[in-house]
Design a protein around this motif. Structure first.
Motif, PDB file in Angstrom:
ATOM      1  N   GLN A   1     -21.823  -4.555   6.707  1.00  0.00           N
ATOM      2  CA  GLN A   1     -20.655  -4.288   7.681  1.00  0.00           C
ATOM      3  C   GLN A   1     -19.235  -4.590   7.309  1.00  0.00           C
ATOM      4  OE1 GLN A   1     -23.043  -6.028  10.598  1.00  0.00           O
ATOM      5  NE2 GLN A   1     -24.106  -4.167  11.170  1.00  0.00           N
ATOM      6  N   ALA A   2     -19.376  -5.968   6.446  1.00  0.00           N
ATOM      7  CA  ALA A   2     -17.924  -6.316   6.015  1.00  0.00           C
ATOM      8  C   ALA A   2     -17.699  -5.642   5.125  1.00  0.00           C
ATOM      9  CB  ALA A   2     -18.294  -7.757   5.554  1.00  0.00           C
ATOM     10  N   GLY A   3     -18.600  -5.160   4.173  1.00  0.00           N
ATOM     11  CA  GLY A   3     -18.325  -4.138   2.996  1.00  0.00           C
ATOM     12  C   GLY A   3     -17.662  -2.850   3.478  1.00  0.00           C
ATOM     13  N   THR A   4     -18.204  -2.551   4.674  1.00  0.00           N
ATOM     14  CA  THR A   4     -17.517  -1.276   5.102  1.00  0.00           C
ATOM     15  C   THR A   4     -16.227  -1.599   5.483  1.00  0.00           C
ATOM     16  OG1 THR A   4     -19.738  -0.399   5.857  1.00  0.00           O
ATOM     17  CG2 THR A   4     -17.892   0.447   7.008  1.00  0.00           C
ATOM     18  N   TYR A   5     -15.906  -2.697   6.125  1.00  0.00           N
ATOM     19  CA  TYR A   5     -14.226  -2.698   6.608  1.00  0.00           C
ATOM     20  C   TYR A   5     -13.440  -2.704   5.507  1.00  0.00           C
ATOM     21  CZ  TYR A   5     -10.420  -5.301   8.244  1.00  0.00           C
ATOM     22  OH  TYR A   5      -9.015  -5.971   8.642  1.00  0.00           O
ATOM     23  N   SER A   6     -13.954  -3.607   4.101  1.00  0.00           N
ATOM     24  CA  SER A   6     -13.298  -3.657   3.027  1.00  0.00           C
ATOM     25  C   SER A   6     -13.246  -2.290   2.474  1.00  0.00           C
ATOM     26  CB  SER A   6     -13.957  -4.606   2.028  1.00  0.00           C
ATOM     27  OG  SER A   6     -13.418  -4.591   0.718  1.00  0.00           O
ATOM     28  N   SER A   7     -14.012  -1.437   2.177  1.00  0.00           N
ATOM     29  CA  SER A   7     -13.969  -0.364   1.726  1.00  0.00           C
ATOM     30  C   SER A   7     -12.947   0.773   2.278  1.00  0.00           C
ATOM     31  CB  SER A   7     -15.486   0.546   1.624  1.00  0.00           C
ATOM     32  OG  SER A   7     -15.945   0.625   2.522  1.00  0.00           O
ATOM     33  N   VAL A   8     -13.087   0.743   3.819  1.00  0.00           N
ATOM     34  CA  VAL A   8     -12.137   1.594   4.417  1.00  0.00           C
ATOM     35  C   VAL A   8     -10.635   1.095   4.244  1.00  0.00           C
ATOM     36  CG1 VAL A   8     -11.460   2.044   6.933  1.00  0.00           C
ATOM     37  CG2 VAL A   8     -13.802   2.371   6.394  1.00  0.00           C
ATOM     38  N   THR A   9     -10.609  -0.105   4.279  1.00  0.00           N
ATOM     39  CA  THR A   9      -9.156  -0.642   3.990  1.00  0.00           C
ATOM     40  C   THR A   9      -8.606  -0.165   2.907  1.00  0.00           C
ATOM     41  OG1 THR A   9      -9.847  -2.616   5.386  1.00  0.00           O
ATOM     42  CG2 THR A   9      -7.904  -2.835   3.855  1.00  0.00           C
ATOM     43  N   HIS A  10      -9.425  -0.309   1.633  1.00  0.00           N
ATOM     44  CA  HIS A  10      -8.949  -0.150   0.108  1.00  0.00           C
ATOM     45  C   HIS A  10      -8.586   1.527   0.382  1.00  0.00           C
ATOM     46  CE1 HIS A  10      -8.419  -1.028  -4.051  1.00  0.00           C
ATOM     47  NE2 HIS A  10      -9.178   0.365  -4.249  1.00  0.00           N
ATOM     48  N   TYR A  11      -9.529   2.394   0.891  1.00  0.00           N
ATOM     49  CA  TYR A  11      -9.188   3.740   0.731  1.00  0.00           C
ATOM     50  C   TYR A  11      -8.121   3.992   1.392  1.00  0.00           C
ATOM     51  CZ  TYR A  11      -9.496   8.565   2.172  1.00  0.00           C
ATOM     52  OH  TYR A  11      -9.440  10.010   2.613  1.00  0.00           O
ATOM     53  N   LEU A  12      -7.728   3.507   2.425  1.00  0.00           N
ATOM     54  CA  LEU A  12      -6.324   3.895   3.173  1.00  0.00           C
ATOM     55  C   LEU A  12      -5.050   3.236   2.513  1.00  0.00           C
ATOM     56  CD1 LEU A  12      -7.365   2.845   7.025  1.00  0.00           C
ATOM     57  CD2 LEU A  12      -7.213   5.069   5.779  1.00  0.00           C
ATOM     58  N   LYS A  13      -5.412   2.079   1.613  1.00  0.00           N
ATOM     59  CA  LYS A  13      -4.411   1.733   0.679  1.00  0.00           C
ATOM     60  C   LYS A  13      -3.912   2.610  -0.014  1.00  0.00           C
ATOM     61  CE  LYS A  13      -4.661  -3.444   1.516  1.00  0.00           C
ATOM     62  NZ  LYS A  13      -5.095  -4.707   0.809  1.00  0.00           N
ATOM     63  N   ALA A  14      -5.109   3.112  -0.800  1.00  0.00           N
ATOM     64  CA  ALA A  14      -4.993   4.237  -1.800  1.00  0.00           C
ATOM     65  C   ALA A  14      -4.445   5.488  -1.242  1.00  0.00           C
ATOM     66  CB  ALA A  14      -6.232   4.650  -2.335  1.00  0.00           C
ATOM     67  N   VAL A  15      -4.508   5.963  -0.237  1.00  0.00           N
ATOM     68  CA  VAL A  15      -4.089   7.008   0.228  1.00  0.00           C
ATOM     69  C   VAL A  15      -2.536   6.708   0.537  1.00  0.00           C
ATOM     70  CG1 VAL A  15      -3.681   8.545   2.510  1.00  0.00           C
ATOM     71  CG2 VAL A  15      -5.928   7.936   1.520  1.00  0.00           C
ATOM     72  N   GLN A  16      -2.148   5.710   0.969  1.00  0.00           N
ATOM     73  CA  GLN A  16      -0.761   5.195   1.255  1.00  0.00           C
ATOM     74  C   GLN A  16      -0.173   5.050  -0.111  1.00  0.00           C
ATOM     75  OE1 GLN A  16       0.658   4.264   4.562  1.00  0.00           O
ATOM     76  NE2 GLN A  16       2.496   4.660   3.282  1.00  0.00           N
ATOM     77  N   ALA A  17      -0.604   4.407  -1.124  1.00  0.00           N
ATOM     78  CA  ALA A  17      -0.091   4.425  -2.505  1.00  0.00           C
ATOM     79  C   ALA A  17       0.250   5.731  -3.257  1.00  0.00           C
ATOM     80  CB  ALA A  17      -0.831   3.410  -3.329  1.00  0.00           C
ATOM     81  N   ALA A  18      -0.868   6.572  -2.754  1.00  0.00           N
ATOM     82  CA  ALA A  18      -0.977   7.946  -3.459  1.00  0.00           C
ATOM     83  C   ALA A  18       0.365   8.866  -2.741  1.00  0.00           C
ATOM     84  CB  ALA A  18      -2.287   8.564  -3.359  1.00  0.00           C
ATOM     85  N   GLY A  19       0.574   8.587  -1.545  1.00  0.00           N
ATOM     86  CA  GLY A  19       1.426   9.448  -0.936  1.00  0.00           C
ATOM     87  C   GLY A  19       0.790  10.704  -0.395  1.00  0.00           C
TER      88      GLY A  19
END
Length: 408
Positions: A312-330
């Protein structure tokens, strides 16, 4: 002159129309459907329901809320489904999500056979998967894909932690009780390699079906082997039931030890400290390890009524990283986001100092714990003693050594 004026007016109107349409065009290129949709696909009713289950869905929603609920100016939506630990059901859900519901990424994916099936489909569809709940190293090894990522743990990390530590402390003969599917096979194989590399011996093993109810015949074979360590290469309720029934046979009282190779806080809570005490295990997260973990766990507990597991903690981390990647990619375009997933460091309570390798494996510290006795526990959920920290480059295979064709 009158014709020229009319022409200029038409040109001005056309330019104004193009400018007015520009923001809409930019939004279209940034987030293709006006929403970024994340699917959490896992076991919500079976043997792994406490392992990840609805708790992983809640963790994903927390991550989205903490990110602000939007990325690239559009809302982020979490959808979820129960794959019932069946690859065909999981693949059908994933296909509908991609083709009809416009899901951008699928995550969690408890059960290795399910994760491999969905990751393979996602390669065809050019969609990102992030696996938190499944363990096989094949996900970033021989079956790696450009869009597949593996987050919380894997069989190599579990073997290094639990297997390695027990052999070093005298547990040099092993017999395995193994779940009869991809995860169990990988976990037994990886642990066997570490046992033998450290001078130990594997005396044998027996396979059991997923969601077995009666482990008596398997445990009697393990007991009869005379092995010092009985390695439980299973997970969830299968591990819990193995431990409970082992107690009925007096296996630990007879001098043999149980090695729960994938055992999480959820299972310890389920069977209680009396049955679980003394078991050595490896996890990627524990709520009471430090202040950052406690802060997250307190918020999670207030929402879900339980302390979070590694999954569950890993899921929080992976969702967060994915959204950061979307933001950075534009953009939410898969190729661009996958590149950013690998480029960006992982910096949160779960993966502090983490990095994503070329094969998609997220490398982070793992931890060796021992389950406390009832007398040692100070209260609810106070279950672990921290024995050692395993550096990420020791816990996980390098991209070069993973067998991933993309890195050869």
């Amino acid at each position: 002159m009158r014709n020229l004026a009319r022409a200029l007016a038409r040109t001005t109107a056309l330019a104004a129309g193009l400018l007015a349409a520009l923001p809409a065009a930019q939004a279209q290129s940034g987030a293709s459907d006006g929403v970024v949709k994340i699917g959490i696909l896992n076991d919500q009713s079976g043997v792994y329901a406490d392992f990840g289950g609805r708790g992983s869905v809640e963790a994903a929603r927390m991550a989205v809320e903490d990110f602000g609920g939007k990325v690239l100016g559009v809302p982020v939506q979490v959808v979820d489904a129960d794959h019932q630990n069946k690859p065909d059901i999981a693949s059908n859900i994933a296909r509908q999500w991609y083709d009809t519901d416009k899901v951008d990424s699928i995550m969690e994916l408890t059960t290795s056979s399910v994760a491999l099936a969905v990751q393979g489909l996602s390669r065809e569809k050019k969609k990102i998967t992030i696996v938190d709940g499944a363990a096989t190293t094949d996900l970033t090894g021989k079956q790696c894909t450009p869009y597949g990522f593996h987050w919380a743990y894997d069989t190599h990390a579990l073997a290094v932690g639990t297997g390695g530590s027990l052999v070093e402390n005298g547990g040099d003969t092993w017999f395995f009780l193994t779940a009869d599917y991809a995860f169990g096979t990988a976990l037994q194989n990886d642990t066997s390699k570490f046992v033998q590399a450290k001078g130990g011996k594997v005396l044998g093993g027996v396979r059991h079906p997923l969601s077995a109810q009666d482990f008596s015949s398997f445990l009697l074979q393990a007991q009869g082997s005379g092995a010092k360590i009985i390695g439980l290469a299973n997970a969830g309720l299968d591990t819990s039931n193995s431990i409970k029934q082992a107690a009925e046979f007096g296996i630990v009282q007879g001098g043999q030890r149980l090695a729960a190779l994938l055992f999480t806080l959820a299972e310890v809570h389920g069977i209680g400290l009396k049955a679980a005490q003394g078991i050595v295990l490896t996890e990627g997260f524990y709520w009471d390890l430090d202040d950052q973990n406690r802060a997250f766990a307190k918020r999670y507990m207030a929402r879900f009524g339980r302390m979070p597991s590694m999954i569950q903690a890993g899921t929080y981390s992976s969702v967060t990283h994915y959204l950061k990647a979307v933001q950075a990619a534009g953009t939410d375009e898969t190729e661009a986001v996958a590149r950013k997933m690998r480029e960006l460091p992982v910096d949160d309570f779960f993966g502090r100092g983490g990095k994503v390798q070329a094969n998609g494996r997220m490398v982070h510290e793992m931890y060796l714990f021992q389950v406390k006795s009832p007398a040692e526990s100070k209260g609810p959920w106070d279950y672990y003693k921290h024995l050692a920290t395993i550096p990420g480059d020791k816990a996980f295979l390098s991209a070069k050594d993973s067998g991933c064709p993309l890195t050869q």
